[in-house]
Design a protein around this motif. Structure first.
Motif, PDB file in Angstrom:
ATOM      1  N   SER A 116       0.828  -1.214   0.000  1.00 46.61           N
ATOM      2  CA  SER A 116       0.000   0.000   0.000  1.00 46.61           C
ATOM      3  C   SER A 116       0.858   1.259   0.000  1.00 46.61           C
ATOM      4  N   LYS A 117       1.991   1.216   0.699  1.00 45.57           N
ATOM      5  CA  LYS A 117       2.860   2.393   0.753  1.00 45.57           C
ATOM      6  C   LYS A 117       3.603   2.623  -0.556  1.00 45.57           C
ATOM      7  N   SER A 118       3.749   1.582  -1.352  1.00 49.70           N
ATOM      8  CA  SER A 118       4.427   1.768  -2.641  1.00 49.70           C
ATOM      9  C   SER A 118       3.552   2.535  -3.627  1.00 49.70           C
ATOM     10  N   TYR A 119       2.241   2.534  -3.403  1.00 50.10           N
ATOM     11  CA  TYR A 119       1.321   3.250  -4.294  1.00 50.10           C
ATOM     12  C   TYR A 119       0.973   4.637  -3.768  1.00 50.10           C
ATOM     13  N   ASN A 120       1.082   4.836  -2.471  1.00 51.02           N
ATOM     14  CA  ASN A 120       0.745   6.128  -1.860  1.00 51.02           C
ATOM     15  C   ASN A 120       1.990   6.713  -1.205  1.00 51.02           C
ATOM     16  N   SER A 121       2.908   7.171  -2.010  1.00 50.20           N
ATOM     17  CA  SER A 121       4.168   7.664  -1.464  1.00 50.20           C
ATOM     18  C   SER A 121       4.148   9.186  -1.339  1.00 50.20           C
ATOM     19  N   GLU A 122       4.863   9.658  -0.361  1.00 47.27           N
ATOM     20  CA  GLU A 122       4.987  11.095  -0.136  1.00 47.27           C
ATOM     21  C   GLU A 122       6.181  11.613  -0.921  1.00 47.27           C
ATOM     22  N   PRO A 123       6.145  12.867  -1.334  1.00 45.26           N
ATOM     23  CA  PRO A 123       7.274  13.443  -2.078  1.00 45.26           C
ATOM     24  C   PRO A 123       8.601  13.344  -1.325  1.00 45.26           C
ATOM     25  N   ARG A 124       8.565  13.480   0.003  1.00 49.88           N
ATOM     26  CA  ARG A 124       9.790  13.376   0.807  1.00 49.88           C
ATOM     27  C   ARG A 124      10.406  11.984   0.676  1.00 49.88           C
ATOM     28  N   ASP A 125       9.557  10.944   0.713  1.00 54.10           N
ATOM     29  CA  ASP A 125      10.063   9.575   0.588  1.00 54.10           C
ATOM     30  C   ASP A 125      10.637   9.328  -0.800  1.00 54.10           C
ATOM     31  N   LYS A 126      10.005   9.879  -1.820  1.00 57.04           N
ATOM     32  CA  LYS A 126      10.528   9.757  -3.192  1.00 57.04           C
ATOM     33  C   LYS A 126      11.902  10.403  -3.287  1.00 57.04           C
ATOM     34  N   LYS A 127      12.030  11.584  -2.695  1.00 59.39           N
ATOM     35  CA  LYS A 127      13.303  12.310  -2.736  1.00 59.39           C
ATOM     36  C   LYS A 127      14.399  11.505  -2.043  1.00 59.39           C
ATOM     37  N   ILE A 128      14.107  10.986  -0.846  1.00 60.00           N
ATOM     38  CA  ILE A 128      15.110  10.210  -0.098  1.00 60.00           C
ATOM     39  C   ILE A 128      15.483   8.945  -0.865  1.00 60.00           C
ATOM     40  N   ALA A 129      14.508   8.257  -1.444  1.00 63.52           N
ATOM     41  CA  ALA A 129      14.784   7.034  -2.214  1.00 63.52           C
ATOM     42  C   ALA A 129      15.691   7.350  -3.400  1.00 63.52           C
ATOM     43  N   MET A 130      15.421   8.463  -4.089  1.00 66.81           N
ATOM     44  CA  MET A 130      16.260   8.843  -5.240  1.00 66.81           C
ATOM     45  C   MET A 130      17.668   9.220  -4.788  1.00 66.81           C
ATOM     46  N   GLU A 131      17.792   9.895  -3.638  1.00 59.93           N
ATOM     47  CA  GLU A 131      19.122  10.250  -3.124  1.00 59.93           C
ATOM     48  C   GLU A 131      19.922   8.998  -2.786  1.00 59.93           C
ATOM     49  N   ILE A 132      19.260   8.022  -2.183  1.00 60.03           N
ATOM     50  CA  ILE A 132      19.934   6.760  -1.838  1.00 60.03           C
ATOM     51  C   ILE A 132      20.392   6.047  -3.100  1.00 60.03           C
ATOM     52  N   LEU A 133      19.526   5.995  -4.093  1.00 60.41           N
ATOM     53  CA  LEU A 133      19.894   5.336  -5.352  1.00 60.41           C
ATOM     54  C   LEU A 133      21.034   6.081  -6.046  1.00 60.41           C
ATOM     55  N   GLU A 134      21.056   7.390  -5.922  1.00 56.68           N
ATOM     56  CA  GLU A 134      22.161   8.174  -6.495  1.00 56.68           C
ATOM     57  C   GLU A 134      23.466   7.857  -5.768  1.00 56.68           C
ATOM     58  N   LYS A 135      23.402   7.725  -4.438  1.00 51.43           N
ATOM     59  CA  LYS A 135      24.599   7.346  -3.671  1.00 51.43           C
ATOM     60  C   LYS A 135      25.100   5.971  -4.104  1.00 51.43           C
ATOM     61  N   ILE A 136      24.163   5.057  -4.338  1.00 55.08           N
ATOM     62  CA  ILE A 136      24.531   3.718  -4.793  1.00 55.08           C
ATOM     63  C   ILE A 136      25.183   3.799  -6.168  1.00 55.08           C
ATOM     64  N   ARG A 137      24.627   4.627  -7.056  1.00 54.51           N
ATOM     65  CA  ARG A 137      25.183   4.808  -8.410  1.00 54.51           C
ATOM     66  C   ARG A 137      26.615   5.329  -8.316  1.00 54.51           C
ATOM     67  N   LEU A 138      26.839   6.328  -7.456  1.00 50.10           N
ATOM     68  CA  LEU A 138      28.182   6.892  -7.314  1.00 50.10           C
ATOM     69  C   LEU A 138      29.151   5.873  -6.719  1.00 50.10           C
ATOM     70  N   LYS A 139      28.671   5.063  -5.785  1.00 52.04           N
ATOM     71  CA  LYS A 139      29.517   4.026  -5.168  1.00 52.04           C
ATOM     72  C   LYS A 139      29.923   3.007  -6.210  1.00 52.04           C
ATOM     73  N   ILE A 140      28.977   2.595  -7.068  1.00 52.08           N
ATOM     74  CA  ILE A 140      29.286   1.627  -8.123  1.00 52.08           C
ATOM     75  C   ILE A 140      30.289   2.231  -9.103  1.00 52.08           C
ATOM     76  N   LYS A 141      30.145   3.495  -9.371  1.00 53.15           N
ATOM     77  CA  LYS A 141      31.080   4.193 -10.290  1.00 53.15           C
ATOM     78  C   LYS A 141      32.503   4.168  -9.714  1.00 53.15           C
ATOM     79  N   GLU A 142      32.606   4.272  -8.386  1.00 51.11           N
ATOM     80  CA  GLU A 142      33.920   4.227  -7.714  1.00 51.11           C
ATOM     81  C   GLU A 142      34.597   2.874  -7.905  1.00 51.11           C
ATOM     82  N   TYR A 143      33.828   1.809  -7.910  1.00 53.38           N
ATOM     83  CA  TYR A 143      34.400   0.470  -8.004  1.00 53.38           C
ATOM     84  C   TYR A 143      35.062   0.340  -9.346  1.00 53.38           C
TER      85      TYR A 143
END
Length: 143
Positions: A116-143
């Motif tokens: 249910s939370k995956s369909y009713n997400s708040e903008p703040r949660d979307k922002k945090i999820a995207m920031e985390i995924l960006e951190k993961i992308r940068l970490k993979i780039k480092e490898y």
């Protein structure tokens, strides 16, 4: 079992055949055994059946995630949409993964809650999820 009992009853028997002279005849003993087994099977067949459930995952086996349930749900939904992970349905993804995760606030995560939370997400949660995924992308780039 009924068929075997019926066949047994139709056999020609000698009433004098015994294992031991002090015991009753074999036919009576086997007859009583059949009746007891059939009665036991009847009880089992009328007993309420319980649903077979998976054993709950022990807390020591859980992975602590530093995201909220909402954020995890968003990432899992996106991963399912992009076919990074795959199951019969998104609901199955949540059912299979949620028992293995916990958060700092919640030891047990409900698959229905994640769905249910995956369909009713708040903008703040979307922002945090995207920031985390960006951190993961940068970490993979480092490898």
């Amino acid at each position: 079992m009924n068929r075997l009992y019926k066949s047994f009853r139709q056999l020609c028997k000698k009433k004098t055949v015994r294992y031991n002279e002090s015991l009753e005849n074999i036919s009576s003993i086997i007859n009583r055994w059949f009746k007891a087994e059939l009665q036991h099977l009847a009880v089992l067949s009328t007993a309420p059946t319980s649903k077979i459930t998976k054993d709950p995952v022990k807390p020591t086996q859980k992975i602590l995630c530093n995201l909220s349930i909402d954020q995890m749900a968003l990432i899992l939904r996106a991963a399912d949409d992009e076919r990074i992970i795959s199951a019969r349905s998104l609901n199955d993804v949540f059912k299979d993964i949620s028992p293995h995760l916990s958060t700092a606030r919640k030891e047990t995560i409900s698959a229905d809650s994640m769905r249910s939370k995956s369909y009713n997400s708040e903008p703040r949660d979307k922002k945090i999820a995207m920031e985390i995924l960006e951190k993961i992308r940068l970490k993979i780039k480092e490898y």
